[in-house]
Write a protein that holds these residues in place. Structure first.
Motif, mmCIF file in Angstrom:
data_model
loop_
_atom_site.group_PDB
_atom_site.id
_atom_site.type_symbol
_atom_site.label_atom_id
_atom_site.label_comp_id
_atom_site.label_asym_id
_atom_site.label_seq_id
_atom_site.Cartn_x
_atom_site.Cartn_y
_atom_site.Cartn_z
ATOM 1 N N LYS A 47 0.833 -1.209 0.000
ATOM 2 C CA LYS A 47 0.000 0.000 0.000
ATOM 3 C C LYS A 47 0.876 1.270 0.000
ATOM 4 N N PRO A 48 1.694 1.422 -1.034
ATOM 5 C CA PRO A 48 2.640 2.549 -1.042
ATOM 6 C C PRO A 48 1.950 3.875 -1.334
ATOM 7 N N ASP A 49 2.595 4.949 -0.874
ATOM 8 C CA ASP A 49 2.175 6.291 -1.270
ATOM 9 C C ASP A 49 2.684 6.608 -2.671
ATOM 10 N N VAL A 50 3.829 6.004 -3.016
ATOM 11 C CA VAL A 50 4.459 6.239 -4.314
ATOM 12 C C VAL A 50 5.113 4.947 -4.785
ATOM 13 N N VAL A 51 5.018 4.677 -6.080
ATOM 14 C CA VAL A 51 5.831 3.637 -6.702
ATOM 15 C C VAL A 51 6.952 4.344 -7.458
ATOM 16 N N LEU A 52 8.209 3.965 -7.174
ATOM 17 C CA LEU A 52 9.371 4.583 -7.814
ATOM 18 C C LEU A 52 10.084 3.547 -8.661
ATOM 19 N N ALA A 53 10.346 3.895 -9.916
ATOM 20 C CA ALA A 53 11.020 2.979 -10.849
ATOM 21 C C ALA A 53 12.368 3.567 -11.251
ATOM 22 N N PRO A 54 13.446 3.255 -10.500
ATOM 23 C CA PRO A 54 14.769 3.785 -10.835
ATOM 24 C C PRO A 54 15.409 3.089 -12.025
ATOM 25 N N PHE A 55 15.014 1.823 -12.266
ATOM 26 C CA PHE A 55 15.625 1.048 -13.351
ATOM 27 C C PHE A 55 14.600 0.020 -13.812
ATOM 28 N N LEU A 56 13.887 0.369 -14.879
ATOM 29 C CA LEU A 56 12.789 -0.457 -15.341
ATOM 30 C C LEU A 56 12.868 -0.583 -16.859
ATOM 31 N N LYS A 57 12.521 -1.761 -17.380
ATOM 32 C CA LYS A 57 12.587 -1.990 -18.824
ATOM 33 C C LYS A 57 11.222 -2.202 -19.463
ATOM 34 N N ARG A 58 10.154 -2.258 -18.632
ATOM 35 C CA ARG A 58 8.801 -2.442 -19.161
ATOM 36 C C ARG A 58 7.888 -1.353 -18.603
ATOM 37 N N ALA A 59 6.733 -1.203 -19.244
ATOM 38 C CA ALA A 59 5.752 -0.246 -18.749
ATOM 39 C C ALA A 59 5.056 -0.794 -17.506
ATOM 40 N N ILE A 60 4.685 0.097 -16.601
ATOM 41 C CA ILE A 60 3.922 -0.266 -15.410
ATOM 42 C C ILE A 60 2.464 -0.483 -15.812
ATOM 43 N N PRO A 61 1.785 -1.485 -15.259
ATOM 44 C CA PRO A 61 0.383 -1.730 -15.624
ATOM 45 C C PRO A 61 -0.488 -0.492 -15.390
ATOM 46 N N GLU A 62 -1.436 -0.279 -16.282
ATOM 47 C CA GLU A 62 -2.274 0.926 -16.217
ATOM 48 C C GLU A 62 -3.078 0.999 -14.928
ATOM 49 N N ASP A 63 -3.587 -0.153 -14.457
ATOM 50 C CA ASP A 63 -4.397 -0.122 -13.237
ATOM 51 C C ASP A 63 -3.557 0.215 -12.013
ATOM 52 N N VAL A 64 -2.231 0.069 -12.131
ATOM 53 C CA VAL A 64 -1.343 0.462 -11.036
ATOM 54 C C VAL A 64 -1.060 1.954 -11.101
ATOM 55 N N PHE A 65 -0.649 2.461 -12.288
ATOM 56 C CA PHE A 65 -0.267 3.882 -12.333
ATOM 57 C C PHE A 65 -1.475 4.822 -12.266
ATOM 58 N N THR A 66 -2.678 4.300 -12.442
ATOM 59 C CA THR A 66 -3.855 5.153 -12.243
ATOM 60 C C THR A 66 -4.327 5.135 -10.787
ATOM 61 N N ALA A 67 -3.867 4.137 -10.017
ATOM 62 C CA ALA A 67 -4.306 4.016 -8.620
ATOM 63 C C ALA A 67 -3.333 4.671 -7.646
ATOM 64 N N VAL A 68 -2.062 4.750 -8.004
ATOM 65 C CA VAL A 68 -1.048 5.306 -7.107
ATOM 66 C C VAL A 68 -0.033 6.064 -7.953
ATOM 67 N N PRO A 69 0.502 7.182 -7.464
ATOM 68 C CA PRO A 69 1.521 7.901 -8.239
ATOM 69 C C PRO A 69 2.728 7.004 -8.529
ATOM 70 N N CYS A 70 3.115 6.930 -9.782
ATOM 71 C CA CYS A 70 4.258 6.115 -10.203
ATOM 72 C C CYS A 70 5.264 7.014 -10.903
ATOM 73 N N LEU A 71 6.472 7.089 -10.360
ATOM 74 C CA LEU A 71 7.513 7.963 -10.896
ATOM 75 C C LEU A 71 8.599 7.143 -11.570
ATOM 76 N N ILE A 72 8.965 7.554 -12.781
ATOM 77 C CA ILE A 72 10.015 6.897 -13.559
ATOM 78 C C ILE A 72 11.266 7.763 -13.532
ATOM 79 N N VAL A 73 12.406 7.155 -13.228
ATOM 80 C CA VAL A 73 13.688 7.869 -13.281
ATOM 81 C C VAL A 73 14.308 7.599 -14.646
ATOM 82 N N HIS A 74 14.338 8.632 -15.489
ATOM 83 C CA HIS A 74 14.865 8.477 -16.853
ATOM 84 C C HIS A 74 16.216 9.186 -16.965
#
Length: 558
Positions: A47-74
């Motif tokens: 139950k995070p306040d934020v999902v952080l993706a410092p090193f990711l090679k795929r897209a985050i599922p839509e139902d996840v990034f619409t439910a909780v803020p998801c930040l990508i480090v590019h």
């Protein structure tokens, strides 16, 4: 704030961010990006306040990034898109580059921008830029973005030409081998270096050597050498030299293209062909020694911090030679990117008997550590300029003091490598520094540690500047001041007496014998965990699950 890391692997950037966020009191848990179902389950559990993706090679599922803020480090400037950001930046000789924090959307790297940082590029390998400039910029940008989320009144801005800030990057495709092909007859030394550096780490630059293709890594200018462009012209230590149109380069590592081939020292890969080349002493310098007054500096810079049996022996010989100099303080400085990560798992994996090579490698590491521990006629300082892991951390502890650059990440544990027990006299050195209770906790935690925590525990004695440019000057000033301390002679005497008392209480040989016996079970015993873990690590086999030490949401459930 509860932050869930979603990562392809727990790489150096993810570890640094894990350390920084934890140091700021945030609850951090990690999940490897195995599949969408696992990601959804992790979010539901933590139950995070934020999902952080410092090193990711795929897209985050839509139902996840619409439910909780998801930040990508590019690792690119505003507007940059694509999986090869640093590759293209190096190839195109960008003067300024950066890191951008994006909000996740279905289209990769296309979401609204939260914040960004920029930095000046330098002529270096992609892996070096990533470990240094990219990492420092990412830490600043992520902390700012999380502060914005905590406040709750910031709306990220959609990247567009109509925004009130300038879009400086563009969408780029995956950088392929054809985008960095070397033309040996036309390319200058600098251009050849740039092309190989753009692929350093992964995937390597593919080029033929006398008709056989190899991936090239770990390149440096070969001063004073010339020859027919593209030809092999010399060797030095583990490296081979190839001529360019305007000079030559040293190539430290190669990898053949056959399935299962490993990235290994170039001389080893080329075998008999390399042995026929003329030797250039100190052409490719992994170890060097300098002096400034009463202070000696022994620098060792091994690719990715891995130390083979041969490298350990050569470093020990160089250390013994440095002791012959009339200095009062001897400073050990690893490379600017990595101090040491202990055993050279690649060389071990490629050996006819990985078990025998593992034993030889750890014995050589122990010989080096023993030489440091038993030095009683001067002070020895470990100046840790880059990240350190496993046996490399404990090698640093063999010195009288450990100084570390702020921002360095330490991994003072072995067990993630198939429950490897470890040696380097850690059962003597670690409790002596931090106490028996903390030693047990550190070894069991299997977590990265920042310099601030290491100082609090006593693992590190002095935190140095986080500015890599100013770091060497600070080390020189601190070491020079230490050598001029009026009570230095008494301190050296006290050190000698302390070592004698410790030896009388329990000889170093006993610690080593006990550690080695337990490591032989890892190497030769019925449990193959170490060999499986090493193989998976070297060959980059994707993880099938996240270790419970990282996935705290799952360990709580368990």
């Amino acid at each position: 704030m509860r932050v869930l890391f979603l990562v392809h692997s727990f790489n150096s950037l993810a570890q640094r961010l894990f350390v920084e966020l934890s140091e700021h009191g945030m609850e951090v848990s990690v999940e490897f990006d195995i599949n969408d179902a696992v990601t959804r389950e992790a979010v539901a559990l933590f139950k995070p306040d934020v999902v952080l993706a410092p090193f990711l090679k795929r897209a985050i599922p839509e139902d996840v990034f619409t439910a909780v803020p998801c930040l990508i480090v590019h690792p690119g400037v505003r507007g940059d898109r694509g999986p090869s950001a640093l590759d293209w930046a190096i190839l195109r000789r960008e003067k300024l580059w950066g890191v951008t924090i994006l909000q996740a959307e279905a289209e990769l790297d296309a979401g609204p921008v939260w914040t960004w940082r920029e930095f000046a590029m330098r002529p270096a390998a992609k892996s070096s830029l990533y470990r240094n400039e990219v990492t420092e910029a990412a830490v600043e940008a992520v902390m700012e973005a999380l502060a914005m989320i905590a406040v709750g009144d910031f709306s990220p801005e959609r990247r567009s030409r109509g925004s009130d800030w300038e879009v400086t990057g563009v969408a780029n495709p995956l950088c392929r081998q054809g985008d960095r092909t070397i033309d040996w007859q036309r390319d200058s030394t600098l251009r050849v270096l740039r092309k190989i550096r753009s692929a350093d780490g992964s995937p390597g630059l593919l080029d033929d050597i006398e008709g056989t293709p190899f991936y090239h890594y770990d390149v440096h200018p070969a001063e004073g050498l010339t020859g027919e462009p593209g030809a092999l012209i010399a060797r030095s230590g583990n490296a081979i030299a190839r001529a360019t149109r305007t000079g030559a380069i040293w190539i430290g590592h190669l990898r053949a293209t056959a399935d299962g081939s490993l990235k290994l020292p170039a001389v080893r890969v080329l075998g008999a062909r390399a042995a026929q080349l003329p030797e250039v002493p100190d052409g490719y310098r992994e170890i060097s020694y300098t002096e400034a007054g009463d202070v000696g500096f022994l620098e060792f810079s091994f690719y990715n911090g891995a130390m083979s049996t041969d490298q350990c022996r050569r470093l020990k010989d160089a250390y013994i030679e440095a002791l012959s100099r009339p200095t009062k303080v001897l400073v050990l400085t690893g490379g600017p990117d990595t101090w040491s990560n202990g055993l050279h798992l690649g060389v071990i994996e490629a050996a006819d008997s990985p078990a025998d090579e593992s034993l030889a490698n750890i014995e050589a590491m122990d010989d080096l550590c023993r030489a440091i521990v038993t030095t009683t006629d001067r002070l020895v300082i470990s100046a840790v300029r880059g990240n350190a892991g496993a046996g490399g951390v404990f090698m640093a502890l063999a010195a009288d003091e450990v100084w570390a650059r702020s921002g360095v990440v330490l991994n003072p544990h072995y067990k993630d490598m198939g429950n490897l027990y470890g040696s380097e006299y850690w059962t003597y050195l670690l409790p002596k520094r931090v106490g028996a209770e903390n030693a047990e906790r550190i070894a069991a935690a299997r977590l990265p540690m920042g310099v601030a925590e290491a100082v609090r525990l006593g693992l590190v004695d002095k935190a140095l500047t986080g500015d890599p440019v100013a770091l060497d000057d600070e080390i020189l000033q601190e070491a020079t001041a230490l050598a001029a301390t009026p009570g230095l002679a008494q301190r050296i005497w006290d050190k000698r007496m302390s070592r004698a008392r410790d030896e009388a209480d329990r000889p170093l040989a006993d610690y080593r014998a006990e550690e080695i016996e337990k490591m032989k079970l890892n190497f030769y015993g019925f449990d193959p965990s170490y060999h499986v873990a090493r193989n998976n690590f070297i060959r980059k086999v994707p993880k099938s699950r996240t270790p419970l030490t990282l996935a705290r949401h799952r360990s709580t459930k368990a």
